[in-house]
Write a protein that holds these residues in place. Sequence first.
Motif, PDB file in Angstrom:
ATOM      1  N   ALA A   1       0.718  -1.172   0.031  1.00 30.62           N
ATOM      2  CA  ALA A   1       0.299   0.164  -0.009  1.00 30.62           C
ATOM      3  C   ALA A   1       0.927   1.220   0.022  1.00 30.62           C
ATOM      4  CB  ALA A   1      -0.941   0.016   1.353  1.00 30.62           C
ATOM      5  N   GLU A   2       1.938   1.114   0.849  1.00 24.28           N
ATOM      6  CA  GLU A   2       2.841   2.460   0.633  1.00 24.28           C
ATOM      7  C   GLU A   2       3.555   2.788  -0.643  1.00 24.28           C
ATOM      8  OE1 GLU A   2       5.170   3.720   4.867  1.00 24.28           O
ATOM      9  OE2 GLU A   2       5.957   2.131   3.817  1.00 24.28           O
ATOM     10  N   ALA A   3       3.926   1.658  -1.317  1.00 20.42           N
ATOM     11  CA  ALA A   3       4.614   1.637  -2.586  1.00 20.42           C
ATOM     12  C   ALA A   3       3.609   2.357  -3.566  1.00 20.42           C
ATOM     13  CB  ALA A   3       5.366   0.528  -2.999  1.00 20.42           C
ATOM     14  N   GLU A   4       2.327   2.014  -3.526  1.00 23.06           N
ATOM     15  CA  GLU A   4       1.018   2.543  -4.471  1.00 23.06           C
ATOM     16  C   GLU A   4       0.946   3.852  -3.998  1.00 23.06           C
ATOM     17  OE1 GLU A   4      -1.987   2.611  -7.286  1.00 23.06           O
ATOM     18  OE2 GLU A   4       0.049   1.326  -7.189  1.00 23.06           O
ATOM     19  N   HIS A   5       1.008   4.182  -2.814  1.00 20.39           N
ATOM     20  CA  HIS A   5       0.701   5.553  -2.376  1.00 20.39           C
ATOM     21  C   HIS A   5       1.775   6.572  -2.814  1.00 20.39           C
ATOM     22  CE1 HIS A   5      -0.411   8.850   0.314  1.00 20.39           C
ATOM     23  NE2 HIS A   5       0.750   8.938   0.716  1.00 20.39           N
ATOM     24  N   ASN A   6       3.036   6.030  -2.490  1.00 20.46           N
ATOM     25  CA  ASN A   6       4.028   7.063  -2.968  1.00 20.46           C
ATOM     26  C   ASN A   6       4.219   7.313  -4.301  1.00 20.46           C
ATOM     27  OD1 ASN A   6       4.826   6.978  -0.338  1.00 20.46           O
ATOM     28  ND2 ASN A   6       6.427   5.336  -0.552  1.00 20.46           N
ATOM     29  N   ARG A   7       3.757   6.147  -5.070  1.00 19.74           N
ATOM     30  CA  ARG A   7       3.814   6.116  -6.722  1.00 19.74           C
ATOM     31  C   ARG A   7       2.653   7.301  -7.229  1.00 19.74           C
ATOM     32  NH1 ARG A   7       0.916   4.593 -11.079  1.00 19.74           N
ATOM     33  NH2 ARG A   7      -0.671   3.605  -9.922  1.00 19.74           N
ATOM     34  N   ILE A   8       1.436   7.258  -6.445  1.00 21.05           N
ATOM     35  CA  ILE A   8       0.374   7.920  -6.917  1.00 21.05           C
ATOM     36  C   ILE A   8       0.538   9.417  -6.580  1.00 21.05           C
ATOM     37  CG2 ILE A   8      -0.998   6.303  -6.974  1.00 21.05           C
ATOM     38  CD1 ILE A   8      -2.539   7.248  -4.598  1.00 21.05           C
ATOM     39  N   VAL A   9       1.340   9.765  -5.252  1.00 24.19           N
ATOM     40  CA  VAL A   9       1.691  10.868  -4.973  1.00 24.19           C
ATOM     41  C   VAL A   9       2.645  11.747  -5.910  1.00 24.19           C
ATOM     42  CG1 VAL A   9       2.532  12.446  -3.083  1.00 24.19           C
ATOM     43  CG2 VAL A   9       0.968  10.551  -2.564  1.00 24.19           C
ATOM     44  N   SER A  10       3.897  11.030  -6.102  1.00 26.82           N
ATOM     45  CA  SER A  10       4.919  11.408  -6.932  1.00 26.82           C
ATOM     46  C   SER A  10       4.398  11.778  -8.391  1.00 26.82           C
ATOM     47  CB  SER A  10       6.005  10.433  -6.984  1.00 26.82           C
ATOM     48  OG  SER A  10       5.850   9.252  -7.706  1.00 26.82           O
ATOM     49  N   GLN A  11       3.459  10.795  -8.732  1.00 21.22           N
ATOM     50  CA  GLN A  11       3.183  11.069 -10.292  1.00 21.22           C
ATOM     51  C   GLN A  11       1.750  11.941 -10.420  1.00 21.22           C
ATOM     52  OE1 GLN A  11       3.201   7.754 -12.574  1.00 21.22           O
ATOM     53  NE2 GLN A  11       4.982   6.851 -11.358  1.00 21.22           N
ATOM     54  N   LYS A  12       1.290  12.216  -9.178  1.00 20.05           N
ATOM     55  CA  LYS A  12      -0.165  13.126  -9.005  1.00 20.05           C
ATOM     56  C   LYS A  12      -1.136  12.374  -9.662  1.00 20.05           C
ATOM     57  CE  LYS A  12       2.430  17.504  -8.441  1.00 20.05           C
ATOM     58  NZ  LYS A  12       2.681  18.903  -9.090  1.00 20.05           N
ATOM     59  N   LEU A  13      -1.330  11.193  -9.413  1.00 15.69           N
ATOM     60  CA  LEU A  13      -2.418  10.301  -9.939  1.00 15.69           C
ATOM     61  C   LEU A  13      -3.242   9.998  -8.963  1.00 15.69           C
ATOM     62  CD1 LEU A  13       0.018   7.975 -11.781  1.00 15.69           C
ATOM     63  CD2 LEU A  13      -1.205   9.660 -12.876  1.00 15.69           C
ATOM     64  N   PRO A  14      -4.741   9.654  -9.311  1.00 14.01           N
ATOM     65  CA  PRO A  14      -5.563   9.450  -8.272  1.00 14.01           C
ATOM     66  C   PRO A  14      -5.389   7.816  -7.817  1.00 14.01           C
ATOM     67  CG  PRO A  14      -6.678   9.002 -10.562  1.00 14.01           C
ATOM     68  CD  PRO A  14      -4.988   9.659 -10.703  1.00 14.01           C
ATOM     69  N   CYS A  15      -5.820   7.685  -6.645  1.00 12.65           N
ATOM     70  CA  CYS A  15      -5.992   6.590  -6.240  1.00 12.65           C
ATOM     71  C   CYS A  15      -6.546   5.323  -6.643  1.00 12.65           C
ATOM     72  CB  CYS A  15      -6.221   6.491  -4.562  1.00 12.65           C
ATOM     73  SG  CYS A  15      -6.241   4.895  -3.798  1.00 12.65           S
ATOM     74  N   THR A  16      -6.129   4.314  -7.114  1.00 11.96           N
ATOM     75  CA  THR A  16      -6.660   3.071  -7.925  1.00 11.96           C
ATOM     76  C   THR A  16      -6.807   1.955  -7.236  1.00 11.96           C
ATOM     77  OG1 THR A  16      -4.501   2.530  -8.800  1.00 11.96           O
ATOM     78  CG2 THR A  16      -5.688   4.331 -10.165  1.00 11.96           C
ATOM     79  N   SER A  17      -6.297   1.811  -6.202  1.00 13.71           N
ATOM     80  CA  SER A  17      -6.389   0.619  -5.304  1.00 13.71           C
ATOM     81  C   SER A  17      -6.526   0.598  -3.757  1.00 13.71           C
ATOM     82  CB  SER A  17      -5.216  -0.753  -5.649  1.00 13.71           C
ATOM     83  OG  SER A  17      -3.802  -0.181  -5.110  1.00 13.71           O
ATOM     84  N   TYR A  18      -7.192  -0.486  -3.270  1.00 18.24           N
ATOM     85  CA  TYR A  18      -7.385  -0.278  -1.757  1.00 18.24           C
ATOM     86  C   TYR A  18      -6.820  -1.668  -1.385  1.00 18.24           C
ATOM     87  CZ  TYR A  18      -9.109   1.024   2.933  1.00 18.24           C
ATOM     88  OH  TYR A  18      -9.563   1.335   4.052  1.00 18.24           O
ATOM     89  N   GLN A  19      -6.309  -1.810  -0.389  1.00 18.28           N
ATOM     90  CA  GLN A  19      -5.763  -3.090   0.215  1.00 18.28           C
ATOM     91  C   GLN A  19      -6.605  -3.397   1.393  1.00 18.28           C
ATOM     92  OE1 GLN A  19      -3.397  -4.894  -1.566  1.00 18.28           O
ATOM     93  NE2 GLN A  19      -3.085  -2.810  -2.964  1.00 18.28           N
TER      94      GLN A  19
END
Length: 241
Positions: free
Chosen positions: A161-179
């Motif tokens: 979840a942390e890796a996905e969160h960091n990815r979307i924050v750095s690329q300014k993308l919307p959240c796409t997955s919830y664990q």
Amino acid sequence: DEAKIKKKKKNYRNSGVLHLQLLKVTRNFSFFDYISRGCELNFVVGVDFTGSNGDPNKPNSLHYIAPASGIMNEYQRALWAVGSICEQYDTDKMFPAFGFGAKTPPTYQFSSIFNLSIGSPRPECQGVGGILAAYQSAIKQVQLWGPTNAAPIINAVVGVAEAEHNRIVSQKLPCTSYQILLLLTDGILTDMEQTKQAIIRGSYLPMSVIIVGVGNADFKDMEALDADDGLLMSQGRKAMR
């Protein structure tokens, strides 16, 4: 009131000046916020294979599977009850499934976390049916051991979840997955403080942990994890939600 103070005191200048160097407004998102914004559920399973479950070859074991009876044990029923609901919200229906607290083949060294599909390099199972099949195969191969530590598997999901969160924050993308981690255990955790810390880490991320107690053990101490009486705290850090 500055005006009133000035009238009373001739030499009054002010009560002080506050300079803000940084102001940050943070919104605490709820599970509903994530889902309503289109996040896909990623269902993850963790199964307790510690020795306190009893010898799986004996009928009094929580892991006992009666031959040719078609009757599910308590672990299978819990997997089916929760998994069949979460499955409807996961498009690829490939679910990471893990076991913990056992000795695993071929070396039979103790594993704090291992793939439920014994021998497979990947943890994913196809649908709830695949999880149940992997579980039924695993219980015939592993040696139940201990202790009952939940922190390693929670931290593993937190890492995803942390890796996905960091990815979307750095690329300014919307959240796409919830664990969503479903953790099945038969007894009191032996790493309660570490488990609290892992859950608190996860509370800042798009993930939830569902802990289901299996069997008739006293799960009173586990109530501390549900945060009904207030948000979890550990080592001075408080959960986000």
